[in-house]
Scaffold this motif. Structure first.
Motif, PDB file in Angstrom:
ATOM      1  N   GLN A 117      91.981  41.490 -12.596  1.00 59.11           N
ATOM      2  CA  GLN A 117      90.939  42.387 -12.340  1.00 59.11           C
ATOM      3  C   GLN A 117      89.925  41.833 -11.443  1.00 59.11           C
ATOM      4  OE1 GLN A 117      89.809  45.295 -13.723  1.00 59.11           O
ATOM      5  NE2 GLN A 117      87.638  45.188 -13.174  1.00 59.11           N
ATOM      6  N   VAL A 118      89.482  42.739 -10.362  1.00 54.64           N
ATOM      7  CA  VAL A 118      88.894  41.888  -9.256  1.00 54.64           C
ATOM      8  C   VAL A 118      87.635  41.947  -9.219  1.00 54.64           C
ATOM      9  CG1 VAL A 118      88.389  42.489  -6.873  1.00 54.64           C
ATOM     10  CG2 VAL A 118      90.647  42.619  -7.428  1.00 54.64           C
ATOM     11  N   GLN A 119      86.884  40.801  -9.157  1.00 53.69           N
ATOM     12  CA  GLN A 119      85.557  40.700  -9.186  1.00 53.69           C
ATOM     13  C   GLN A 119      84.627  40.005  -7.964  1.00 53.69           C
ATOM     14  OE1 GLN A 119      84.705  38.196 -12.804  1.00 53.69           O
ATOM     15  NE2 GLN A 119      84.409  40.158 -13.769  1.00 53.69           N
ATOM     16  N   LEU A 120      83.597  40.707  -7.620  1.00 53.16           N
ATOM     17  CA  LEU A 120      82.990  40.583  -6.370  1.00 53.16           C
ATOM     18  C   LEU A 120      81.544  39.950  -6.614  1.00 53.16           C
ATOM     19  CD1 LEU A 120      84.199  43.772  -4.189  1.00 53.16           C
ATOM     20  CD2 LEU A 120      85.358  41.558  -4.484  1.00 53.16           C
ATOM     21  N   VAL A 121      81.441  38.912  -5.916  1.00 49.23           N
ATOM     22  CA  VAL A 121      79.817  38.471  -6.078  1.00 49.23           C
ATOM     23  C   VAL A 121      79.378  37.893  -4.922  1.00 49.23           C
ATOM     24  CG1 VAL A 121      78.442  36.605  -6.886  1.00 49.23           C
ATOM     25  CG2 VAL A 121      80.581  37.336  -8.050  1.00 49.23           C
ATOM     26  N   GLU A 122      78.194  38.644  -4.572  1.00 43.86           N
ATOM     27  CA  GLU A 122      77.397  38.673  -3.270  1.00 43.86           C
ATOM     28  C   GLU A 122      76.495  37.477  -3.406  1.00 43.86           C
ATOM     29  OE1 GLU A 122      78.034  43.051  -3.625  1.00 43.86           O
ATOM     30  OE2 GLU A 122      77.394  41.411  -4.743  1.00 43.86           O
ATOM     31  N   SER A 123      76.265  36.875  -2.158  1.00 43.37           N
ATOM     32  CA  SER A 123      74.927  35.853  -1.991  1.00 43.37           C
ATOM     33  C   SER A 123      74.452  35.918  -0.704  1.00 43.37           C
ATOM     34  CB  SER A 123      75.456  34.534  -2.633  1.00 43.37           C
ATOM     35  OG  SER A 123      76.360  34.012  -1.770  1.00 43.37           O
ATOM     36  N   GLY A 124      73.494  35.361  -0.561  1.00 38.52           N
ATOM     37  CA  GLY A 124      72.915  35.167   0.806  1.00 38.52           C
ATOM     38  C   GLY A 124      71.784  36.189   1.277  1.00 38.52           C
ATOM     39  N   GLY A 125      71.391  37.002   0.373  1.00 39.85           N
ATOM     40  CA  GLY A 125      70.295  37.815   0.964  1.00 39.85           C
ATOM     41  C   GLY A 125      68.947  37.086   0.674  1.00 39.85           C
ATOM     42  N   GLY A 126      68.053  37.943   1.440  1.00 39.03           N
ATOM     43  CA  GLY A 126      66.723  37.210   1.247  1.00 39.03           C
ATOM     44  C   GLY A 126      65.659  38.089   2.262  1.00 39.03           C
ATOM     45  N   LEU A 127      64.558  37.355   2.312  1.00 37.38           N
ATOM     46  CA  LEU A 127      63.404  38.193   3.069  1.00 37.38           C
ATOM     47  C   LEU A 127      63.297  37.424   4.313  1.00 37.38           C
ATOM     48  CD1 LEU A 127      60.826  39.716   3.546  1.00 37.38           C
ATOM     49  CD2 LEU A 127      59.333  38.072   2.201  1.00 37.38           C
ATOM     50  N   LEU A 181      75.512  36.863   4.995  1.00 33.82           N
ATOM     51  CA  LEU A 181      75.831  37.281   3.376  1.00 33.82           C
ATOM     52  C   LEU A 181      77.362  36.659   3.032  1.00 33.82           C
ATOM     53  CD1 LEU A 181      74.476  40.862   3.139  1.00 33.82           C
ATOM     54  CD2 LEU A 181      73.379  38.809   2.793  1.00 33.82           C
ATOM     55  N   SER A 182      77.477  36.405   1.842  1.00 33.87           N
ATOM     56  CA  SER A 182      78.825  35.974   1.508  1.00 33.87           C
ATOM     57  C   SER A 182      79.257  36.694   0.323  1.00 33.87           C
ATOM     58  CB  SER A 182      78.740  34.506   1.226  1.00 33.87           C
ATOM     59  OG  SER A 182      78.761  33.695   2.281  1.00 33.87           O
ATOM     60  N   CYS A 183      80.361  37.119   0.154  1.00 33.22           N
ATOM     61  CA  CYS A 183      80.935  37.734  -1.003  1.00 33.22           C
ATOM     62  C   CYS A 183      82.283  36.703  -1.554  1.00 33.22           C
ATOM     63  CB  CYS A 183      81.722  38.976  -0.441  1.00 33.22           C
ATOM     64  SG  CYS A 183      82.391  39.824  -1.959  1.00 33.22           S
ATOM     65  N   ALA A 184      82.099  36.298  -2.813  1.00 38.20           N
ATOM     66  CA  ALA A 184      82.981  35.404  -3.284  1.00 38.20           C
ATOM     67  C   ALA A 184      83.793  36.516  -4.236  1.00 38.20           C
ATOM     68  CB  ALA A 184      82.579  34.398  -4.262  1.00 38.20           C
ATOM     69  N   THR A 185      85.241  36.230  -4.045  1.00 39.81           N
ATOM     70  CA  THR A 185      85.944  37.142  -5.013  1.00 39.81           C
ATOM     71  C   THR A 185      86.940  36.098  -5.928  1.00 39.81           C
ATOM     72  OG1 THR A 185      88.325  36.834  -3.591  1.00 39.81           O
ATOM     73  CG2 THR A 185      86.505  38.386  -2.804  1.00 39.81           C
ATOM     74  N   SER A 186      87.117  37.004  -7.053  1.00 36.62           N
ATOM     75  CA  SER A 186      87.975  36.390  -8.134  1.00 36.62           C
ATOM     76  C   SER A 186      89.008  37.384  -8.502  1.00 36.62           C
ATOM     77  CB  SER A 186      87.224  35.825  -9.120  1.00 36.62           C
ATOM     78  OG  SER A 186      86.590  37.036  -9.758  1.00 36.62           O
ATOM     79  N   GLY A 187      90.291  37.053  -8.893  1.00 36.94           N
ATOM     80  CA  GLY A 187      91.239  37.952  -9.083  1.00 36.94           C
ATOM     81  C   GLY A 187      92.337  37.861  -7.836  1.00 36.94           C
ATOM     82  N   ASP A 188      93.181  38.813  -7.825  1.00 32.24           N
ATOM     83  CA  ASP A 188      94.214  38.625  -6.735  1.00 32.24           C
ATOM     84  C   ASP A 188      93.619  39.817  -5.749  1.00 32.24           C
ATOM     85  OD1 ASP A 188      97.849  39.181  -6.354  1.00 32.24           O
ATOM     86  OD2 ASP A 188      96.183  38.696  -4.777  1.00 32.24           O
ATOM     87  N   ASP A 244      87.233  34.179   5.354  1.00 30.34           N
ATOM     88  CA  ASP A 244      87.724  32.575   5.500  1.00 30.34           C
ATOM     89  C   ASP A 244      89.463  33.040   5.471  1.00 30.34           C
ATOM     90  OD1 ASP A 244      87.621  31.548   2.069  1.00 30.34           O
ATOM     91  OD2 ASP A 244      88.596  33.533   2.786  1.00 30.34           O
ATOM     92  N   SER A 245      89.818  31.801   5.930  1.00 28.94           N
ATOM     93  CA  SER A 245      91.200  31.587   6.113  1.00 28.94           C
ATOM     94  C   SER A 245      92.247  32.004   4.830  1.00 28.94           C
ATOM     95  CB  SER A 245      91.781  30.168   6.737  1.00 28.94           C
ATOM     96  OG  SER A 245      91.281  29.344   5.941  1.00 28.94           O
ATOM     97  N   ALA A 246      91.684  31.802   3.840  1.00 26.75           N
ATOM     98  CA  ALA A 246      92.392  32.114   2.591  1.00 26.75           C
ATOM     99  C   ALA A 246      92.131  33.764   2.173  1.00 26.75           C
ATOM    100  CB  ALA A 246      91.934  31.253   1.542  1.00 26.75           C
ATOM    101  N   LYS A 247      91.275  34.292   2.979  1.00 26.72           N
ATOM    102  CA  LYS A 247      91.178  35.480   2.693  1.00 26.72           C
ATOM    103  C   LYS A 247      90.377  35.891   1.167  1.00 26.72           C
ATOM    104  CE  LYS A 247      94.653  37.499   5.849  1.00 26.72           C
ATOM    105  NZ  LYS A 247      95.779  38.147   5.924  1.00 26.72           N
ATOM    106  N   THR A 248      89.763  34.893   0.590  1.00 29.97           N
ATOM    107  CA  THR A 248      89.114  35.201  -0.554  1.00 29.97           C
ATOM    108  C   THR A 248      87.658  35.091  -0.544  1.00 29.97           C
ATOM    109  OG1 THR A 248      89.284  32.621  -0.772  1.00 29.97           O
ATOM    110  CG2 THR A 248      91.103  34.130  -1.679  1.00 29.97           C
ATOM    111  N   THR A 249      87.122  34.798   0.541  1.00 32.50           N
ATOM    112  CA  THR A 249      85.600  35.140   0.744  1.00 32.50           C
ATOM    113  C   THR A 249      85.364  36.032   2.029  1.00 32.50           C
ATOM    114  OG1 THR A 249      85.200  32.915  -0.173  1.00 32.50           O
ATOM    115  CG2 THR A 249      83.385  33.690   1.245  1.00 32.50           C
ATOM    116  N   LEU A 250      84.292  36.909   1.891  1.00 33.59           N
ATOM    117  CA  LEU A 250      84.053  37.788   2.704  1.00 33.59           C
ATOM    118  C   LEU A 250      82.725  37.395   3.345  1.00 33.59           C
ATOM    119  CD1 LEU A 250      84.795  40.458   4.240  1.00 33.59           C
ATOM    120  CD2 LEU A 250      83.596  41.747   2.573  1.00 33.59           C
ATOM    121  N   TYR A 251      82.438  37.501   4.631  1.00 33.18           N
ATOM    122  CA  TYR A 251      80.971  37.465   5.146  1.00 33.18           C
ATOM    123  C   TYR A 251      80.643  38.493   5.855  1.00 33.18           C
ATOM    124  CZ  TYR A 251      82.784  32.524   4.360  1.00 33.18           C
ATOM    125  OH  TYR A 251      83.270  31.363   3.569  1.00 33.18           O
TER     126      TYR A 251
END
Length: 120
Positions: free
Chosen positions: A1-11, A20-27, A72-79
């Motif tokens: 199961q793929v899960q995506l978690v964003e961070s980096g937002g703000g005012l 913004l960053s998006c950390a992934t879990s799962g393949d 990123d180089s591992a293709k597991t984090t999206l920016y």
């Protein structure tokens, strides 16, 4: 199961930058990934996406030349690097992923979103 978690937002103020960053879990091998956004009272709209295989990118016209998508180089984090931010960029930004879609979607997997607010 793929899960995506964003961070980096703000005012931020008009003209500022934000990443913004998006950390992934799962393949996520073979998954195209991207960003959508939803402004108050509006439908969700496509922002940008990147292909798994060769890193081809596409952008919605209003963010072209201001936003940059990358992995990123591992293709597991999206920016999403956002520059020259405008009040109309204010929205909840969602990370998306899918193994079977074209770059423009549709996407099956969505994160919970991160709020970006640009003050004038």
């Amino acid at each position: 199961q793929v899960q995506l978690v964003e961070s980096g937002g703000g005012l931020v103020q008009t003209g500022a930058s934000l990443r913004l960053s998006c950390a992934t879990s799962g393949d996520v091998s073979g998954y195209n990934m991207g960003w959508f956004r939803q402004a108050p009272g509006k439908e969700r709209e496509f922002v940008t996406a990147i292909s798994w295989a060769v890193g081809r990118t596409v952008y919605e016209d209003s963010v072209k030349d201001r936003f940059t998508i990358a992995r990123d180089s591992a293709k597991t984090t999206l920016y999403l690097q956002m520059t020259s931010l405008k009040p109309e960029d204010t929205a909840v930004y969602y990370c998306v992923a899918d193994s079977a879609s074209g770059l423009w979607g549709p996407y099956r997997y969505w994160g919970q979103g991160t709020q970006v607010t640009v003050s004038s």
